[in-house]
Write an enzyme that holds these catalytic residues in place. Structure first.
Site, PDB file in Angstrom:
ATOM      1  CG  LEU A  18      -1.809   1.243   1.407  1.00 26.64           C
ATOM      2  CD1 LEU A  18      -2.730   1.487   0.214  1.00 26.64           C
ATOM      3  CD2 LEU A  18      -2.614   1.119   2.688  1.00 26.64           C
ATOM      4  CG  HIS A  89      -1.930  -1.487  -3.806  1.00 28.49           C
ATOM      5  ND1 HIS A  89      -2.453  -1.364  -2.537  1.00 28.49           N
ATOM      6  CD2 HIS A  89      -2.582  -0.572  -4.564  1.00 28.49           C
ATOM      7  CE1 HIS A  89      -3.380  -0.411  -2.528  1.00 28.49           C
ATOM      8  NE2 HIS A  89      -3.484   0.080  -3.750  1.00 28.49           N
ATOM      9  CB  CYS A  90      -3.157  -6.416  -0.966  1.00 26.48           C
ATOM     10  SG  CYS A  90      -1.718  -7.494  -0.878  1.00 26.48           S
ATOM     11  CB  SER A  91      -2.220  -4.402   3.582  1.00 29.73           C
ATOM     12  OG  SER A  91      -3.569  -4.007   3.658  1.00 29.73           O
TER      13      SER A  91
END
Length: 180
Positions: A18, A89-91
């Site tokens: 992120l 993206h993710c975290s």
């Protein structure tokens, strides 16, 4: 030298966490025009020219979360992005976003799940999609290819994906656990 937080899986296809996705210098230096946001959050992306397009994937990183509902829409949107790079993206860039990228590679390039995983792992060695996302990817692989290159196996560390023998290599390589 620290590991890069942005990984190039294919030319024009990036995977990150992120923080990197919110960094204007990362986005401009890599010519990102599409962000696939699988963080489950609605962060304030930087205002860029040209305008950054964001595709939200509102799924939590939980084994029963329905990430597969987004496999086809994400793949289509990545294929439609012809103006620049796509950043998924993710975290942390470890579970949801790699699973989406593997699904994209399976759909767009006809790769087996095993090969898609190898490519993403090569670019980003610390990925670890959760067991539920693996199961959803297995369903996708069976739909696309009519067979599976990976199976879920009970181990001391829990249920993990295991590569099946590769018939293209004469079936001689035995299964190995992925992401142990």
């Amino acid at each position: 030298m620290p590991v890069s937080r942005v990984s190039q899986v294919r030319p024009g296809l990036l995977l990150s966490d992120l923080d990197s996705a919110l960094d204007p210098s990362v986005l401009t230096s890599r010519n990102v025009t599409l962000v696939v946001n699988a963080s489950g959050l609605d962060p304030p992306y930087p205002v860029l020219d040209p305008v950054l397009q964001v595709l939200p994937v509102p799924v939590q990183d939980r084994p029963h979360a329905p990430l597969s509902l987004y496999f086809l829409p994400v793949a289509r949107r990545i294929q439609q992005n012809r103006t620049g790079s796509t950043l998924v993206h993710c975290s942390a860039g470890r579970s949801r976003s790699p699973a989406l990228v593997m699904a994209y590679l399976m759909r767009s390039e006809g790769l087996s799940l095993r090969r898609a995983h190898e490519l993403v792992l090569e670019a980003r060695p610390f990925i670890r999609p959760n067991a539920g996302f693996w199961r959803q990817l297995l369903v996708l692989e069976r739909e696309l290819l009519g067979q599976n290159s990976v199976r879920m196996t009970q181990t001391e560390a829990g249920v993990l994906p295991e590569a099946l023998p590769d018939p293209d290599r004469g079936g001689t390589d035995t299964g190995y656990c992925i992401n142990v």
